[in-house]
Design a protein around this motif. Structure first.
Motif, PDB file in Angstrom:
ATOM      1  N   ALA A  46      14.108  31.155  58.898  1.00  0.00           N
ATOM      2  CA  ALA A  46      14.343  31.710  60.242  1.00  0.00           C
ATOM      3  C   ALA A  46      13.734  33.111  60.341  1.00  0.00           C
ATOM      4  CB  ALA A  46      15.845  31.775  60.509  1.00  0.00           C
ATOM      5  N   ARG A  47      13.109  33.387  61.479  1.00  0.00           N
ATOM      6  CA  ARG A  47      12.565  34.737  61.719  1.00  0.00           C
ATOM      7  C   ARG A  47      13.296  35.429  62.874  1.00  0.00           C
ATOM      8  NH1 ARG A  47       8.277  35.129  58.362  1.00  0.00           N
ATOM      9  NH2 ARG A  47       8.127  37.322  58.929  1.00  0.00           N
ATOM     10  N   THR A  48      13.980  34.646  63.683  1.00  0.00           N
ATOM     11  CA  THR A  48      14.671  35.220  64.857  1.00  0.00           C
ATOM     12  C   THR A  48      16.063  34.605  64.986  1.00  0.00           C
ATOM     13  OG1 THR A  48      13.925  33.474  66.337  1.00  0.00           O
ATOM     14  CG2 THR A  48      12.448  35.379  66.101  1.00  0.00           C
ATOM     15  N   VAL A  49      16.871  35.252  65.819  1.00  0.00           N
ATOM     16  CA  VAL A  49      18.200  34.711  66.111  1.00  0.00           C
ATOM     17  C   VAL A  49      18.049  33.330  66.743  1.00  0.00           C
ATOM     18  CG1 VAL A  49      20.294  35.050  67.486  1.00  0.00           C
ATOM     19  CG2 VAL A  49      19.204  37.014  66.365  1.00  0.00           C
ATOM     20  N   ASP A  50      17.047  33.200  67.603  1.00  0.00           N
ATOM     21  CA  ASP A  50      16.830  31.909  68.268  1.00  0.00           C
ATOM     22  C   ASP A  50      16.529  30.800  67.247  1.00  0.00           C
ATOM     23  OD1 ASP A  50      16.568  30.440  70.787  1.00  0.00           O
ATOM     24  OD2 ASP A  50      14.494  30.164  70.122  1.00  0.00           O
ATOM     25  N   ASP A  51      15.776  31.135  66.185  1.00  0.00           N
ATOM     26  CA  ASP A  51      15.516  30.129  65.137  1.00  0.00           C
ATOM     27  C   ASP A  51      16.840  29.626  64.543  1.00  0.00           C
ATOM     28  OD1 ASP A  51      12.825  30.561  65.491  1.00  0.00           O
ATOM     29  OD2 ASP A  51      12.546  31.718  63.638  1.00  0.00           O
TER      30      ASP A  51
END
Ligand SMILES: Cc1cc2nc3c(=O)[nH]c(=O)nc-3n(C[C@H](O)[C@H](O)[C@H](O)COP(=O)(O)OP(=O)(O)OC[C@H]3O[C@@H](n4cnc5c(N)ncnc54)[C@H](O)[C@@H]3O)c2cc1C
Length: 454
Positions: A46-51
């Motif tokens: 994951a790279r973002t909260v959305d991921d």
């Protein structure tokens, strides 16, 4: 079904979904020396909260277990990911989003390494106090999820004392913001504290508002004291605590630990049977507290040396910090983590000696003596813990509980201590904790089999 889940993840997250054999294999284990059986479905980087939210939505829709991973340095098997599970790595979410010297706080993503955070904070004259010996290789998110401690926590507190708020992705993908940015804050239940030390079983930490301290330049004094045996060293450490002096660090190494570390570092062999206390004082009263402590240690039979040189202090502490690599040279290690009230430290060492005799084992021990937290090391050949070692560990836990202590001071329960959890909590609290787990994770997909078992 398995390929469906991976296909759904790939559709949503593209190249962040990794199924290379080396990555799947690496996700099976942490640093506890134990690995999950079987192979995970995929590693999501994951790279973002959305991921993270997308991963959790797919996991909920398909009832697929998810194991969150930071740097995988845990010592309880908590991040080990096995058959049919998604390893959700947040290691790449490593940005510092905000530093406020006026409010003494920082907002960070979970994957930043503890030491990197402190390197970035230093130019602001700030630091985050939790300092596990793994600070150079473990993540802030992992520190929070395990409720980590370290060498400095007798004076500067553990992770629980250094977090104001958390952003958490729930099992179904919703994002909640827990806690506050204020010094005070008592609105509703303290879910931030509940999440700290929850080992990935209640949600995924995707952001943290950390409570910082100012770096105060000043003297640091380091005291090395050698005692003829471990009991007298433990009694001396309890006597130091009883004076009211507040060392920043107070570490105890028994004879077997000293021998292993000295061999690893090619230092002259220590006196057989001797144990060592390494104590550091800091701040405006560093020198006077060091004098007071040195007197107490001499009265208790210690051979004492006091250094006012920071580099010499670091050299002395390097011996303590080399314990884990030294144990690795001896075989597979089961590192235990019991904690007792500080006055009970000598009695706990008596119990360890009794268990060594009963099982014919040598159990090297280091202790954060300033807070009564001991790390007895069971060392054995081969990958699997022999039944006699489990039996001895069981006796160790019972002894700690009988002395008013706990199974784990800082490493967590993971898979390695889950069978003893109910012994410490008692039936009613054990049920209550399982009910709380079910509220956060009704499908049982968050790190199943860790901490809680049927
Ligand atoms: C040499 C060495 C020395 C150590 N010294 C200490 C010490 O002094 N004190 C101490 O307390 N520990 C120590 N440890 C243990 C370990 O480093 C800590 O437990 C550390 O906090 C784990 O961080 P991590 O990023 O490696 O987490 P991981 O090992 O990846 O994960 C640990 C647990 O936290 C969960 N988790 C991780 N990130 C998240 C997240 N973002 N959201 C939700 N759950 C998450 C995982 O599911 C797992 O249950 C040491 C380990 C080593 C190898």
């Amino acid at each position: 079904m398995t390929s469906d889940v991976v296909a759904l993840l790939r559709d949503a997250l593209g190249t962040r979904v990794d199924t290379t054999p080396a990555s799947l294999d690496a996700a099976r284990a942490d640093k506890s020396g134990h690995a999950a059986s079987g192979t995970p479905l995929a590693v999501v980087h994951a790279r973002t909260v959305d991921d993270v939210q997308q991963t959790m939505r797919i996991a909920t829709a398909t009832a697929t277990p998810v194991v969150t991973r930071g740097a995988g340095t845990g010592l309880a098997g908590g991040a080990n990911t096995g058959t049919g599970e998604i390893a959700l790595s947040v290691r790449a979410m490593d940005r510092i989003l905000e530093v406020r010297a006026d409010d003494l706080l920082a907002v960070v993503e979970p994957g930043i390494l503890n030491a990197d955070l402190n390197t970035a904070l230093a130019p602001h004259g700030l630091w985050w106090a939790p300092d596990p010996a793994s600070r150079a290789i473990s993540t802030v998110g992992g520190n929070i999820a395990t409720g980590a401690g370290g060498l400095l926590c007798a004076k500067y507190g553990v992770v629980r004392d250094a977090v104001l708020g958390l952003d958490v992705v729930l099992a179904d993908g919703r994002l909640v913001r827990l806690g506050h940015r204020t010094v005070k804050g008592v609105t509703g239940l303290d879910l931030t504290s509940l999440l700290i030390g929850s080992e990935g079983t209640l949600g995924v930490v995707v952001g943290a508002t950390l409570k910082l301290r100012r770096l105060v330049p000043g003297e640091v004094c380091t005291i090395a004291a050698v005692f003829p045996d471990v009991r007298s060293a433990a009694e001396a450490s309890a006597a130091v605590t009883a004076t009211g002096a507040q060392p920043a660090i107070m570490e105890l190494m028994d004879a077997a630990s000293l021998a292993a570390v000295h061999a690893l570092l090619s230092l002259p062999a220590p006196t057989p049977g001797a144990a060592q206390l390494t104590i550091q004082t800091d701040g405006p009263v560093a020198a006077s507290e060091a004098e007071l402590i040195a007197d107490v240690l001499r009265t208790r039979g210690g051979t004492v040396a006091v250094s006012h040189d920071r580099e010499e202090g670091e050299r002395l502490l390097a011996i303590r910090r080399s314990m884990h690599p030294a144990m690795e040279t001896l075989g597979t290690t089961l590192i235990e983590d019991v904690s007792v009230p500080r006055s009970a430290l000598p009695a706990m060492f008596d119990e360890i000696a009794r268990i060594e005799r009963a099982y014919g084992l040598v159990i090297p021990v280091v202790a954060h003596a300033g807070d009564g937290n001991l790390h007895p090391n069971f060392v054995f050949p081969g990958p699997d813990v022999p039944p006699a070692v489990w039996d001895a560990a069981g006796e160790l836990f019972r002894a700690a509980l009988d002395l008013g202590g706990t199974l784990t001071g800082e490493h967590g329960v993971g898979v390695l201590k889950r069978r003893w959890l109910a012994d410490e909590l008692g039936d009613d609290q054990w049920q209550l904790q399982r009910q709380i787990k079910a509220v956060f994770d009704p499908l049982g997909i968050l790190n199943p089999g860790k901490v809680f078992t049927d």
